[in-house]
Design an enzyme around this catalytic site. Structure first.
Site, mmCIF file in Angstrom:
data_model
loop_
_atom_site.group_PDB
_atom_site.id
_atom_site.type_symbol
_atom_site.label_atom_id
_atom_site.label_comp_id
_atom_site.label_asym_id
_atom_site.label_seq_id
_atom_site.Cartn_x
_atom_site.Cartn_y
_atom_site.Cartn_z
ATOM 1 N N HIS A 22 47.218 48.391 -42.980
ATOM 2 C CA HIS A 22 45.971 48.146 -43.691
ATOM 3 C C HIS A 22 46.014 46.824 -44.418
ATOM 4 O O HIS A 22 47.072 46.235 -44.656
ATOM 5 C CB HIS A 22 45.635 49.295 -44.647
ATOM 6 N N TYR A 74 48.913 43.555 -48.947
ATOM 7 C CA TYR A 74 48.812 42.181 -49.456
ATOM 8 C C TYR A 74 49.904 41.282 -48.882
ATOM 9 O O TYR A 74 50.037 40.138 -49.286
ATOM 10 C CB TYR A 74 48.876 42.167 -50.974
ATOM 11 N N ASP A 99 47.889 54.168 -57.242
ATOM 12 C CA ASP A 99 47.657 55.324 -56.371
ATOM 13 C C ASP A 99 48.948 55.877 -55.786
ATOM 14 O O ASP A 99 49.043 57.075 -55.519
ATOM 15 C CB ASP A 99 46.702 54.932 -55.238
ATOM 16 N N TYR A 120 40.275 39.122 -56.635
ATOM 17 C CA TYR A 120 41.238 39.086 -57.735
ATOM 18 C C TYR A 120 42.666 39.083 -57.216
ATOM 19 O O TYR A 120 43.606 38.793 -57.961
ATOM 20 C CB TYR A 120 41.017 40.286 -58.667
ATOM 21 N N ARG A 121 42.847 39.345 -55.938
ATOM 22 C CA ARG A 121 44.172 39.492 -55.338
ATOM 23 C C ARG A 121 43.964 39.466 -53.832
ATOM 24 O O ARG A 121 42.943 39.935 -53.339
ATOM 25 C CB ARG A 121 44.741 40.853 -55.770
#
Length: 606
Positions: free
Chosen positions: A448, A145, A205, A529-530
């Site tokens: 990623h 992110y 995770d 949502y993000r």
């Protein structure tokens, strides 16, 4: 010395480290990941210090000297060193380790390390005096992110984790705790174990992230308390003016100068419930937060496999009543079988040595060799309670999923010790792990990016978003890795876009894929949502009902709380008046153009 030869730190050595119980796993994970790296640890920088907008070097040096006088010289560091992307537990706090544009683009001018709320207030007041933007991070591990990268290059990163990493309290009777931003899931778990308390934490995770930071970014975990922000209780916040606010029952002074005894017991207190405006926003710096913990209980993890790709909508339809009736014990995951290949930690070349996405028939052929055999979808769940209630719940779940022909059921004991189910079982019982790093071995120099829309828990809606992903991943030549986190009425459809950060071509294609995914999903009525900080403006712009009423409301709050525009400008698409409409917003192909020598910069001066 290459980082591949360095032993990663333990939590005893560095607050950002791993617990000793994971020593072998951490070393193996780091060495294996870095063994695929073809990039050097760092390259000579092409520019000097990236200065804050409209700030001369003379003014910057004067400001830094003043802040060092306030915090101590060692606690304010100018970012003039080589940029190193590092590894998960040794990540940078100056830039994005998984950079989608050039490494030197979204960089900090300096990093400040406050040791207390008072010092955080001092940094904010300093920023107002000099007009320098701040970019607060807890630990900067929201990789996928944007990590630690500031949205406005040249901002000063405020690393709250380095010196503000204390567990301030654990209340065993109340099943709650109070933490500072630098407390990781590893750290909180180990402290609870050390005290032998019958409590669980809920972790995502990976266990190295900030408990506080993940909650205010509305991250999720996998026990019945998996909605992290919903299970916070009370915050202490430094506002953009340097003033201090406590929310919830913390607004009521306690006896003899102590904290109010109900601060971690009741969330809302009296009057408007304001906590929500400090999640996914740039309205303040959260310096401590209360979190509810889960009582230790019996548990049983399990998995189902489903044979056909086209079973997908039927699986979703079967999950919905189970989730709404709270028969599913946790926030389960539904993953495509390709995820079973990449969590082995083996590179894509092991499975498929040609260019382009790995074909479905190749995935199916390889799945036959896995312990769970040939299938298309895998469901990971966990039930909680005593043995009798767990068995009753599992019988109901089995009966429901049996309507899908070819469904198979597994317990952890049915699968080898190195199978991914054992990692899921730990996470779903509050034990933070590192196993989720293994899928980064899919590509060399792997990075990623997450595409994370919300869909209703309905087969028809989930199929629309899934079909968009399939189509666009094929268009831009990326493998599709979908994971759905399931609740009663909604699902987080999380797509993991894995790219080689040494390849400008892959960066450009990843950026283009992400932009089209956001636009295409929004056109069908599904929003994220993000998101990564480079797409915050685009995503915020998709929430445009009522001529953009929501964004206008957020901007009104921003201007009231942050008149000088110093607090994380641009975070989550919220720009202060100082920057708004002056070319900082990214709404087109600016990211692709910035790869390979361009820059993310305003189209006009402040």
């Amino acid at each position: 010395m290459s980082q591949a030869l360095n032993k990663p730190p333990t939590t005893d050595e560095l607050y950002r480290g791993y617990p000793k119980r994971l020593a072998e796993e951490a070393k193996y994970s780091k060495d294996r990941l870095l063994s695929h790296k073809t990039l050097p640890d760092s390259v000579p920088r092409q520019r000097g210090v990236r200065l804050p907008p409209d700030t001369s070097r003379e003014t910057f040096d004067e400001a830094i000297a003043a802040l060092q006088q306030e915090l101590g010289k060692d606690n304010v560091v100018v970012n003039d060193k080589p940029l190193i992307d590092g590894w998960y537990l040794e990540h940078p706090n100056t830039h994005d380790a998984f950079h989608l544009v050039d490494q030197e683009d979204l960089v900090a001018s300096a990093v400040a390390y406050p040791g207390s709320t008072r010092e955080t207030q001092a940094i904010v007041r300093w920023a107002n005096k000099y007009g320098i933007p701040l970019w607060p991070i807890s630990m900067g591990r929201n990789l996928g992110y944007g990590g630690s990268a500031p949205r406005v290059p040249g901002s000063v990163v405020v690393d709250l984790g380095m010196r503000m990493n204390k567990i301030l309290s654990i209340d065993a009777e109340n099943a709650s705790c109070v933490v500072e931003p630098g407390v990781s899931y590893f750290q909180l778990y180990e402290e609870i174990q050390k005290r032998k308390l019958p409590l669980w934490i809920d972790c995502p995770d990976l266990g190295g992230g900030s408990v506080l930071g993940n909650a205010i970014d509305r991250g999720v975990g996998y026990t019945p308390m998996g909605d992290h922000f919903a299970n916070h209780c009370g915050m202490e916040i430094v506002l953009p003016t340097g003033e201090l606010l406590r929310t919830g029952m913390g607004a009521l002074p306690g006896k003899d100068g102590k904290d109010n005894p109900t601060w971690q017991s009741f969330q809302a207190a009296y009057g408007p419930y304001v906590d929500g405006i400090f999640s996914q926003s740039n309205f303040g710096i959260v310096t401590q937060m209360g979190m509810w913990l889960m009582r230790e209980t019996g548990h049983q993890s399990y998995m189902f496999t489903f044979p056909r790709d086209e079973d997908f909508p039927a699986i979703v339809e079967a999950m919905r009543p189970l989730a709404q009736n709270r028969i599913l014990g946790n926030i389960p995951q539904l993953r495509h079988i390709v995820q079973e290949l990449n969590v082995t930690g083996l590179p894509k070349s092991h499975w498929y040595d040609k260019s382009g996405p790995i074909p479905r028939d190749v995935i199916r052929e390889h799945s036959k060799q896995l312990p769970i055999g040939e299938c298309s979808w895998v469901f990971y769940g966990t039930q909680y309670g005593d043995e009798a209630s767990i068995n009753t719940q599992l019988q109901l779940i089995k009966a429901t999923f049996s309507s899908i022909a070819g469904t198979r059921f597994y317990l952890p004991k049915d699968l080898p010790d190195d199978h991914y189910i054992h990692s899921r079982a730990k996470v779903c019982s509050g034990v933070p792990v590192l196993r989720e790093l293994d899928w980064l071995n899919w590509k060399p120099n792997a990075a990623h990016l997450f595409f994370s829309p919300i869909t209703p828990t309905k087969g028809v809606d989930a199929q629309v978003v899934h079909d968009l992903n399939v189509k666009l991943h094929e268009k831009y030549n990326f493998d599709l890795f979908p994971t759905l986190c399931v609740a009663g009425r909604e699902m987080h459809y999380i797509t993991n876009i894995i790219f080689d950060r040494s390849s400008n071509d892959e960066k450009k294609r990843a950026n283009a894929l992400m932009r089209e995914l956001i636009a295409s999903a929004a056109a069908e009525g599904y929003g994220e949502y993000r998101t990564h900080l480079l797409y915050a403006d685009q995503v915020a712009g998709t929430y445009n009902w009522g001529n953009g009423a929501l964004l206008k409301f957020n901007e009104t709050i921003k201007d009231a709380l942050d008149p000088n525009g110093i607090m994380a400008p641009g975070r989550n698409g919220i720009w202060p008046k100082k920057y708004r409409g002056k070319g900082w917003e990214i709404l087109g192909d600016e990211n692709e153009k910035a790869v390979g020598g361009g820059t993310i910069a305003p189209k006009s001066k402040l």
